[in-house]
Write an enzyme that holds these catalytic residues in place. Structure first.
Site, PDB file in Angstrom:
ATOM      1  N   GLY A  45       0.814  -1.211   0.000  1.00 46.69           N
ATOM      2  CA  GLY A  45       0.000   0.000   0.000  1.00 46.69           C
ATOM      3  C   GLY A  45       0.842   1.253   0.000  1.00 46.69           C
ATOM      4  O   GLY A  45       0.379   2.331  -0.362  1.00 46.69           O
ATOM      5  N   GLN A  46       2.108   1.086   0.396  1.00 47.20           N
ATOM      6  CA  GLN A  46       2.972   2.268   0.501  1.00 47.20           C
ATOM      7  C   GLN A  46       3.285   2.875  -0.859  1.00 47.20           C
ATOM      8  O   GLN A  46       3.777   3.992  -0.941  1.00 47.20           O
ATOM      9  CB  GLN A  46       4.267   1.914   1.252  1.00 47.20           C
ATOM     10  CG  GLN A  46       5.289   1.094   0.469  1.00 47.20           C
ATOM     11  CD  GLN A  46       5.035  -0.387   0.526  1.00 47.20           C
ATOM     12  OE1 GLN A  46       3.911  -0.836   0.388  1.00 47.20           O
ATOM     13  NE2 GLN A  46       6.062  -1.174   0.703  1.00 47.20           N
ATOM     14  N   ALA A  94      17.283   9.432  -3.478  1.00 41.98           N
ATOM     15  CA  ALA A  94      16.172   9.150  -2.561  1.00 41.98           C
ATOM     16  C   ALA A  94      16.577   8.320  -1.350  1.00 41.98           C
ATOM     17  O   ALA A  94      17.464   7.472  -1.428  1.00 41.98           O
ATOM     18  CB  ALA A  94      15.053   8.445  -3.307  1.00 41.98           C
ATOM     19  N   LYS A  95      15.873   8.588  -0.240  1.00 41.79           N
ATOM     20  CA  LYS A  95      16.042   7.814   0.991  1.00 41.79           C
ATOM     21  C   LYS A  95      14.661   7.344   1.465  1.00 41.79           C
ATOM     22  O   LYS A  95      13.686   7.507   0.761  1.00 41.79           O
ATOM     23  CB  LYS A  95      16.696   8.688   2.067  1.00 41.79           C
ATOM     24  CG  LYS A  95      17.990   9.338   1.619  1.00 41.79           C
ATOM     25  CD  LYS A  95      18.713  10.044   2.758  1.00 41.79           C
ATOM     26  CE  LYS A  95      18.130  11.375   3.109  1.00 41.79           C
ATOM     27  NZ  LYS A  95      19.007  12.181   3.985  1.00 41.79           N
ATOM     28  N   VAL A 152      11.092   6.875   3.638  1.00 40.19           N
ATOM     29  CA  VAL A 152      10.067   7.638   4.355  1.00 40.19           C
ATOM     30  C   VAL A 152       9.066   6.640   4.973  1.00 40.19           C
ATOM     31  O   VAL A 152       8.005   6.972   5.412  1.00 40.19           O
ATOM     32  CB  VAL A 152       9.378   8.675   3.414  1.00 40.19           C
ATOM     33  CG1 VAL A 152       8.547   7.968   2.339  1.00 40.19           C
ATOM     34  CG2 VAL A 152       8.517   9.657   4.181  1.00 40.19           C
ATOM     35  N   GLU A 177       9.290   4.574   7.727  1.00 36.76           N
ATOM     36  CA  GLU A 177       9.019   4.594   9.167  1.00 36.76           C
ATOM     37  C   GLU A 177       9.727   5.748   9.864  1.00 36.76           C
ATOM     38  O   GLU A 177       9.709   5.823  11.092  1.00 36.76           O
ATOM     39  CB  GLU A 177       9.375   3.249   9.813  1.00 36.76           C
ATOM     40  CG  GLU A 177       8.272   2.237   9.574  1.00 36.76           C
ATOM     41  CD  GLU A 177       8.411   0.925  10.325  1.00 36.76           C
ATOM     42  OE1 GLU A 177       7.374   0.335  10.625  1.00 36.76           O
ATOM     43  OE2 GLU A 177       9.542   0.483  10.592  1.00 36.76           O
TER      44      GLU A 177
END
Lengths: 749, 158, 326
Positions: free
Chosen positions: A469-470, A703-704, A706, A708
């Protein structure tokens, strides 16, 4: 020169989820939607005693019921251990209310349920323990042989000279926080289909975060070569770090299926859901903090006590032991100490709630920081800013930050929330609080990706990363599209079958975007290199000068001489040496690891401000607004990033304000979605998002994570409540009743 | 024990034999293979099993199939076709209100029942309707937003 | 969770319904909206052999106004329909608030007024699955001899959580109870018994068929407040229905609290305080304090007894202040 988001044609756009049409029309398949030919339905018989001896199991009556096809007990899986302390089905002992004792498979759910009730199990109850105090007391019964005093794990580590740092500190204080158990409350309840009806081959359908982990562990525990375990990972209705490994019902479905020679589905009923999934257990943190009068943080010591319940999967010990340093430090300090003790009790087995319980540690720390700021007369936001880490820093635990937007996040969130105008200036019982956090993008692992390109220029992207879902599949499609210069709609993500997926340990530990994202980029670069040869020949230029963008390939300075991407593909296929373009990528942490917990190269940072209003008569909190700033390195998909922040604020507010499994002697008193009080539409705050981009040198397009990071900043909410009432509540969740007690206690001071 | 009932689902009439103790959601999923309607808490607290009956959003886990005979039932399968999606579905997608997607059919059916009755609900009315649903992924933030946006879009069309 | 087997009966008239009820006695149970009933069936806390579904009994669904302006509501009137009903909106806004506070929109779309009045008292040792209950000793409610909520108690302490009951009692509602050959009207206040097990005066073969609510006249006014952990779908921590009837010295104030004990509580002394001293702040404060003591032995179910008393005080204060303003 790093490019800005504006230079990308796909990255950075608000991309709706690619599976949106399937999901909004009810056409996406979830495990319970699958009905295999000949499929049976299973039901598990669970222990009603918290600790006891099994005297006898009588299945005669159940066997006689029409429609019953198989009944299994420990005799059907002798010696098979799910973890060193746990069998698939209990043989001589049960250790918690809900422990699995037997199971039945029948032609339908009604018959299975009826048969399960006909299985008679006789128990001899034994003395049970339900708290850290009880289990540690002299003369307490030993739950698992070999674990004296019921200590599952005991681990201490120091960084720097702790005694010296505390001795030098101007101001030292000690405080405690306790956290009651909670639950992830997945919308999709636990369900599995196992087909073990042919010799040596097992197929599993189940919602999860890591098909590979399920494949490997089910294979090794059941004694099947891992490639003979095929895991189908369909859509997963919520995971939140709670669906990493296989659970008991997965194994039980497998042995039922083997015995019946038919596929078996086990769907956990509502009443089982809370014991099947071990939610967040009981924690206690004792935090000692030392600061200088100017707010410089000198040292911290965290003592962590955890009730893991009746069983513990030791492969997760890394999370217990390294919590303090695995989670990257967001503040500088001279020294720190970590003391962890985990004990067994006869409570249901506990694991981690959304945020893997990193929130609880950070929350305990930040509650103390706010109090200490008050004690030395400093604004907590300033104190946090003063000690915040920055790009290029190496922490006490030897973690190096190659990108870091913590200070920028704090600054931006302060400005947007009008912190200065509000802190200590709000009317009575209104409060504002800040929380800061940092999070690792994945652990010490690796990911693969494969692509094939069709003659029409559309690509199939094969990955092993699930999307719970992320939006990971959409993000991967965006990275692929950007790299190949095509439209995101031209990318079809193929995932969810371990037979077709390249190596990938799954979607947890905030690793997806960083690890699989890098692998996808590498796979696309590999394909691009192959295509470049054809395009370069056609355009008569060097391959290094080619640009892939907007479905075309062109020479950088002469965009008008573009050739279509799909033509390049087709011409490569039909060229003299005929090549079908397939790209492969593999990414692993190129760390020459100094410490075992230094696991990834990229870390994200965040800062959050919350504003609340407390009803002083009832203690009920209204969370008015949350402003969250997150350093994501590069925003691949801002729409999905906002979604991640929303979900984590929701779970964070739940863990802080209301979500609690009320326990009594090993029983959960409120195991329903009605009585387990998560927030609903009225309780959620107004949201304000600030995306900070720091372009991480190792991240795909910078990009890193997000996944948690935002939840570990949600202590902004409890800090705001503490600010509103002037007396910190130390038992979480801080329910209205506990808040009211704190208000009254303050009045008495 | 079984009785033959006629269920009118999405405009189609089904004649089926059911035991009286079977709930509407089980009959929809198991007999009619309409698996878009999900089941979760099965106690009326999560709203994932929401369908529309005679214009009202109801919980199909708390309705006996036999009691629904003769009523008009609408499920998520009736929304959206090869010609395009329902405006609510599109709004949910465009506004990031879909994550894991398990609760989505129930939330959309809830919103549809609301908008069918009141095309211009205010924020409170939207939250009131959606309070009966559960969505941990979006934290109810973008689901409420998506309904609001669909309402606005509906106004603009007019 | 699956339902147990049962025989299904669907009467098409009130007479047929009462006949079935009398004929089947204790083996049968009435089901209206089903929102609470079916959960109890799934959990196995009740297991009737016969279920009489009264949804389609036409006589039970009506809402009407009599010549004196009293409102008569059939037991099966749907809560969502009532919320929107012009007579309710116009004449009894406080009742509108009470009905709106029940469950979620989904629940109200299915539930009925009669069902809410007959709502079985709840307890978190009792409203659990069969499997869960196997882990505890049988309690008064399940035929045993203990109460898990208050150990040592001689009775069941399940909590009555109906939101409409306190409001309707405050409004002076009466209910019609019918058997095949008998029909009686009693005040709603007398309908409830202070017993977690048998919480109403309904006899064998008898059912609640309608509610009649006297119209408010002159300066009559009423209010409803529910305090809940979570808006939109939750049982109350405490709820209050309050009304003022008449004027001046003849003024009569009713304060009824629910969701804190097995029966809606009539706070007579608190009401008297305000009747004597009028709606001033000190009297309201005093009444609220007195109310704390009027709650008797409050159970510690769901929240602690101390917190519940605090909620009672807050509810009384807020209800009286609201009546003062109206």
């Amino acid at each position: 020169m790093p490019r800005s988001s504006n230079d990308y044609s796909v990255i950075g756009k608000r991309q709706p989820k690619l599976d949106g049409p399937l999901k909004t029309t009810g056409r996406s398949q979830f495990t319970d939607d699958i009905d295999l030919p000949g499929m049976l339905h299973g039901k598990i018989v669970r222990s009603p005693v918290a600790r006891g001896k099994i005297i006898s199991i009588d299945t005669t009556k159940a066997e006689g019921l029409t429609g019953v096809k198989a009944i299994v007990t420990h005799e059907d899986c002798p010696g098979l251990m799910v973890s060193p302390d746990r069998k698939i089905l209990c043989s001589d002992r049960v250790n918690f209310i809900g422990d699995e004792v037997a199971a039945v498979a029948a032609v339908d759910e009604d018959t299975a349920a009826e048969a399960a009730e006909l299985i008679r199990v006789e128990y001899e109850p034994l003395e049970a323990v339900f708290s850290i105090e009880e289990t540690s007391a002299k003369g307490a019964p030993v739950i698992h042989e070999g674990y004296e005093k019921n200590i599952m794990d005991d681990y201490n580590i120091d960084f720097g000279n702790v005694e010296k740092a505390f001795a030098e500190a101007d101001h030292v204080r000690v405080g405690e926080c306790t956290f009651n158990p909670n639950h992830n409350c997945f919308a999709e309840h636990h369900v599995v289909i196992a087909d073990y009806s042919l010799p040596g081959k097992l197929s599993i359908w189940t919602p999860n975060q890591s098909p590979l982990y399920i494949q490997k562990s089910m294979g090794s525990i059941l004694g099947i070569s891992e490639s003979n375990v095929r895991v189908f990972n369909l859509n997963t209705g919520g995971a939140f770090s709670g669906r990493i490994g296989p659970r008991q019902h997965n194994f039980i479905a497998a042995i039922l299926s083997k015995k019946a020679s038919r596929p078996v589905k086990i769907r956990c009923a509502a009443d089982e859901e809370f014991v099947v999934y071990p939610g967040g257990g009981y924690f206690k943190y004792i935090i000692k903090t030392g600061v200088m009068n100017d707010g410089t943080l000198k040292a911290m010591e965290a003592t962590y006590l955890f009730d893991c319940g009746a069983y513990w999967n030791s492969s997760f010990n890394v999370l217990l032991r390294y919590k303090y340093h695995l989670i990257p430090q967001n503040y500088h300090m001279e020294a720190m100490r970590w003391k962890e003790k985990t004990v067994y009790t006869n409570n249901p087995p506990n694991m981690y709630p959304h945020g893997a319980a990193f929130l609880q540690l950070k929350l305990a720390q930040e509650t103390e920081l706010d109090i200490i700021a008050e004690e030395i007369g400093m604004d907590p936001l300033e104190l946090k800013f003063k000690n915040a880490v920055a790009k290029g820093d190496t922490t006490l635990t030897n973690v190096h930050y190659t990108s870091c937007g913590l200070k920028e996040s704090i600054k931006k969130v302060a400005k947007k929330s009008s912190w200065k105008k509000k802190f200590k200036k709000l009317p009575p019982f209104r409060g504002i609080g800040i929380g800061c956090g940092a999070m690792n993008s994945g652990g010490p692992d690796k990911s693969g990706a494969l692509i094939k390109i069709g003659e029409d220029g559309k690509i199939s992207l094969f990955i092993g990363l699930p999307d719970m879902g992320q939006g990971s599949h959409t993000a991967m499609a965006m990275i692929a599209a950007e790299t190949l210069g095509i439209a995101v709609e031209d990318v079809e993500v193929v995932a969810g079958d371990t037979n077709a997926a390249p190596f990938d340990i799954g979607a947890f530990g905030q690793r997806g975007t960083f690890f699989t994202g890098n692998a996808v980029k590498l796979a696309c670069l590999d394909a691009r290199k192959q295509l470049a040869e054809t395009a370069a020949k056609k355009l008569g230029v060097k391959t290094s000068l080619l640009v892939f963008r907007d479905g075309k390939v062109f020479y950088g300075e002469e965009p008008e001489k573009a050739v279509l991407f799909k033509d390049v593909v087709s011409q490569t296929l039909h060229s003299e040496d005929g090549k079908h373009i397939m790209g492969k990528g593999f990414y692993h942490t190129p760390t020459t690891s100094r410490e075992p917990w230094v696991s990834t190269l990229a870390y994200s940072f965040g800062a959050q401000v919350a504003e609340v209003e407390v009803d002083p008569d009832t203690g009920i909190v209204t969370l008015l607004k949350v402003t969250h700033a997150h350093d994501v390195g590069r925003a691949i998909n801002p729409l999905a990033i906002e979604g991640q922040i929303d979900g984590q604020v929701f779970s964070g507010m739940g863990q802080i304000l209301s979500e609690e499994c009320v326990m009594e002697k090993g029983k959960i008193l409120n195991p329903t979605m009605l009585n387990y009080r998560h927030a609903r539409s009225f309780e959620v705050p107004e949201m304000e998002y600030i995306i900070v981009e720091t372009n991480d040198p190792y991240g795909p397009y910078g990009a890193k994570e997000v996944g948690e990071g935002p939840i570990v900043c949600t202590m902004a909410i409890s800090n705001a409540v503490n600010n509103a009432i002037g007396n910190p509540v130390r038992e979480f969740p801080i329910t209205p009743e506990r808040i009211l007690q704190a208000i009254k206690a303050k009045g008495k001071k | 024990m079984k009785s033959i009932i006629t269920l009118n689902v999405n405009g189609e009439v089904h004649e089926i034999a059911v035991n009286p103790w079977r709930t509407l959601v089980d009959v929809l999923r198991e007999d009619l293979k309409l698996t878009g309607t999900k089941r979760a808490c099965e106690q009326g607290a999560c709203g994932v099993c929401t369908v529309i009956m005679d214009g009202k959003a109801i919980l199909s886990c708390l309705a006996l199939a036999v009691d629904c005979a003769g009523h008009s039932i609408t499920t998520i399968e009736s929304l959206g076709s090869s010609d395009g999606l329902h405006p609510l579905q599109q709004s949910f997608i465009d506004n990031g209100a879909v994550q894991c997607g398990f609760c989505t059919p129930g939330v959309i059916m809830t919103a549809k029942a609301l908008l069918d009755e009141n095309p211009n609900p205010d924020d409170t009315a939207i939250k009131e309707a959606l309070a009966g649903t559960y969505c941990r992924c979006t934290g109810h933030i973008k689901t409420v937003e998506a309904v609001k946006k669909a309402v606005q879009a509906g106004r603009e069309v007019k | 969770m699956r339902l147990p087997r049962f025989e299904y009966l669907r009467p098409s008239s009130l007479y047929e319904c009462l006949e079935l009820l009398e004929g089947s006695g204790h083996e049968s149970r009435i089901m209206a909206g089903g929102t609470d009933f079916l959960v109890s069936l799934k959990q196995g806390v009740i297991s009737p052999q016969k279920v009489i579904s009264i949804r389609s009994v036409p006589e039970l669904g009506s809402v009407s106004e009599d010549a004196e302006g009293n409102l008569q509501i059939g037991a099966c009137a749907n809560l969502s329909d009532l919320v929107k009903h012009s007579l309710v909106l116009k004449k009894l806004p406080a009742l509108h608030d009470a009905i709106s506070s029940v469950g979620s929109m989904h629940i109200r779309n299915m539930a009925t007024i009669g069902g809410n009045l007959c709502l079985a008292p709840r307890c978190w040792y009792y409203n659990q699955s069969k499997q869960w209950r196997h882990a505890v000793e049988g309690c008064y409610r399940t035929g045993g001899k203990v109460c898990h909520a208050i150990s040592g108690s001689k009775r069941c302490h399940a909590i009555n959580s109906s939101d409409t009951a306190p409001m309707l009692i405050a409004l002076g509602a009466r209910v019609c109870l019918q058997k095949k050959d008998n029909k009686r009207w009693i005040s709603l206040r007398e309908f409830f018994r202070d017993d977690g097990r048998h919480h109403t005066v309904l006899e064998k073969g008898e059912m609640l068929t309608s509610v009649i609510i006297p119209c408010e006249t002159g300066k009559d006014r009423s209010t409803f407040i529910k305090i809940q952990h979570r808006k939109g779908l939750d049982f109350a921590i405490g709820s209050i229905g309050a009304s003022v009837k008449g004027n001046g010295r003849k003024k009569e104030i009713s304060l009824i609290i629910n969701s804190i004990s097995s029966v809606p509580l009539f706070l007579a002394k608190a009401a008297e305080t305000v009747m004597e001293s009028g709606f001033n702040e000190s009297a309201i404060g005093k009444a609220a304090e007195i109310a704390r003591g009027e709650t008797g032995a409050v159970t510690n179910l769901f929240t602690s007894a101390g917190y519940k008393r605090q909620i009672v005080e807050v509810l009384v204060k807020r209800a009286l202040s609201s009546l003062k303003r109206k």
